[in-house]
Design a protein around this motif. Structure first.
Motif, PDB file in Angstrom:
ATOM      1  N   ASP A   1       0.841  -1.203   0.000  1.00  0.00           N
ATOM      2  CA  ASP A   1       0.000   0.000   0.000  1.00  0.00           C
ATOM      3  C   ASP A   1       0.878   1.257   0.000  1.00  0.00           C
TER       4      ASP A   1
ATOM      5  N   HIS B   1       1.245   4.258  -2.746  1.00  0.00           N
ATOM      6  CA  HIS B   1       1.063   5.699  -2.475  1.00  0.00           C
ATOM      7  C   HIS B   1       2.189   6.502  -3.119  1.00  0.00           C
TER       8      HIS B   1
ATOM      9  N   HIS C   1      -5.789   3.072  -7.199  1.00  0.00           N
ATOM     10  CA  HIS C   1      -6.525   3.041  -5.929  1.00  0.00           C
ATOM     11  C   HIS C   1      -8.033   2.964  -6.152  1.00  0.00           C
TER      12      HIS C   1
ATOM     13  N   HIS D   1      -6.635  -4.122   1.145  1.00  0.00           N
ATOM     14  CA  HIS D   1      -6.423  -3.023   0.202  1.00  0.00           C
ATOM     15  C   HIS D   1      -5.064  -3.184  -0.509  1.00  0.00           C
TER      16      HIS D   1
ATOM     17  N   LEU E   1      -4.135  -3.760  -4.552  1.00  0.00           N
ATOM     18  CA  LEU E   1      -3.233  -2.866  -5.302  1.00  0.00           C
ATOM     19  C   LEU E   1      -2.117  -3.671  -5.968  1.00  0.00           C
TER      20      LEU E   1
HETATM   21 ZN    ZN Z   1      -3.658   2.949  -0.351  1.00  0.00          ZN
END
Ligand code: ZN
Ligand code: NZQ
Length: 393
Positions: A196, A200, A269, A283, A287
């Motif tokens: 994650d 980002h 996302h 999550h 991704l």
């Molecule tokens: Zn994220």
């Protein structure tokens, strides 16, 4: 570089035993009565909740509790929390746990002051959140950066739409960050968190904005750290320094110090929201599944330059000047190896239970009430379907 505004006032209390200072932090920011909100019980089992309560007792701060925030948190729990916060007249909300408990806490904190349905800030009825009870965080999972971000991601049970509200007031007043607390994470959550935070960085790195050398280099520092410390945390779950570097890197990867002055993408996302909602994956795992397919689509349609930079600077690929696309593709392949062999995360939607015939529904749900999704690749339902299909098997 584009003009920007940046306001990030979170107080960080980082290190071993930091949770003992929770009460002092609430007091510092003027709180007298807090709602303690957490997830499915990891903070009870670890004894963390008791330690937090002890520190509140020591400072004379009273509290009420609400557990049960689910991973990919649901609107029902937020409504319950808003009612409790109003009834008990709390003046602070403290999220204890990972991104889910924190986001649920944020939604409760602003929902408690809003004279309407908190979902108005998720479906476009209202703009950014302007007012909130102060929020504090005791973080147990290095991943989302919610401990310092402007975002609160919630899934509406009425239709299962996962959406994000944002506003500067949603940046927590303080974040207690003890890396030791993350040593109890299952490997899947450590890995999901690492991916994650990598994502980002990538959502910011793959940008058309020219002349952003400084934030490029900050992002590269974050990504290289995640590769190194993510691997170390997987191999040595109790390694304090690996956990500490990863934890701080997660915060810096998403408080937007690395993203100011540049266009950001966020298409992966938005596409991911559908995977965690439909198939219940983490999550970060969603991704990891989508990112290589998105990258291949993006380099094909937007040019290879940024993807070559990623391949050479992050994965040390040798530059092939005659065939830059080969270099870019090698970077994507090395990323896939990292996902599969180091993080041991799934690499296809079918591995988490998806089927090719689900693709139109994933794209429909993604665009329901949320038409504008991305920047570098301007996603449409057709493009989203193509990327979902490529990631299916
Ligand atoms: Zn994220
Ligand atoms: O619920 P408990 O019992 O606490 O267990 C959790 C949960 O099952 C467990 N866990 C957390 N810390 C632990 C632990 N288990 C053992 N030891 C610990 N120290 O881990 C599981 C996952 O927790 P969760 O909070 O769901 O994970 P994460 O931090 O990855 O948060 C994911 C959510 O944050 C959103 C995601 O979409 C997702 O809903 N995001 C929030 C963002 C933001 N607010 O800025 C940005 C992100 O891009 C992301 O969208």
């Amino acid at each position: 570089m584009d003009n920007f505004t940046f306001y990030s006032p979170t107080w960080f209390q980082f290190g071993k035993d930091a949770e003992a200072l929770t009460g002092a932090c609430v007091k510092k920011f003027g709180g007298k009565k807090a709602l303690l909100h957490y997830g499915g019980g990891s903070v009870v089992r670890s004894g963390l909740l008791d330690r937090v309560k002890k520190s509140l007792d020591a400072e004379g701060i009273s509290y009420v509790e609400l557990g049960g925030a689910k991973p990919n948190p649901l609107s029902g729990k937020v409504y319950e929390g808003i009612e409790l916060a109003r009834k008990e007249k709390v003046d602070f909300v403290i999220g204890i746990g990972g991104g889910s408990a924190i986001d649920s806490s944020k939604a409760i904190a602003f929902g408690a002051l809003y004279d309407g349905d908190f979902w108005d800030f998720y479906d476009g009825t209202q703009g950014q959140v302007q007012e909130s009870l102060p929020i504090g965080v005791v973080l147990t999972l290095a991943a989302t950066g919610s401990e310092a971000s402007t975002d609160a991601v919630i899934t509406n049970e009425n239709g299962m739409y996962k959406r994000c509200a944002d506003g500067d007031v949603l940046r927590p007043k303080f974040a207690i960050m003890n890396p030791e607390l993350t040593c109890t994470l299952p490997p899947y959550q450590t890995a999901s968190g690492a991916f994650d935070m990598l994502s980002h960085c990538m959502e910011r790195y793959f940008s058309h904005t020219p002349e952003v050398e400084f934030t490029d280099r900050l992002l590269e520092a974050c990504m290289l750290t995640i590769l190194k410390e993510g691997k170390r945390a997987m191999l040595e779950p109790d390694n304090y320094d690996a956990r500490a570097n990863l934890m701080w890197c997660g915060t810096i990867s998403h408080n937007n110090v690395t993203g100011v002055g540049r266009a950001q993408d966020w298409g992966t996302h938005h596409m991911e929201n559908e995977l965690s909602t439909h198939y219940g994956c983490s999550h970060g795992a969603g991704l990891a599944i989508l990112t290589p397919s998105w990258m291949k689509y993006a380099m094909k349609t937007q040019g290879t330059e940024r993807f070559v930079m990623f391949a050479t600077r992050i994965f040390g690929c040798q530059m092939d000047y005659e065939h830059p696309e080969a270099t870019a593709l090698e970077g994507i392949e090395r990323l896939q190896v990292f996902i599969k062999d180091v993080l041991k995360l799934p690499t296809t939607i079918s591995e988490i239970g998806g089927k090719m015939e689900d693709v139109p529904e994933l794209a429909r749900s993604m665009f329901h009430g949320a038409p504008n999704h991305s920047n570098l690749v301007k996603l449409t339902p057709e493009i989203a379907e193509e990327i979902y299909r490529a990631a299916m098997e």
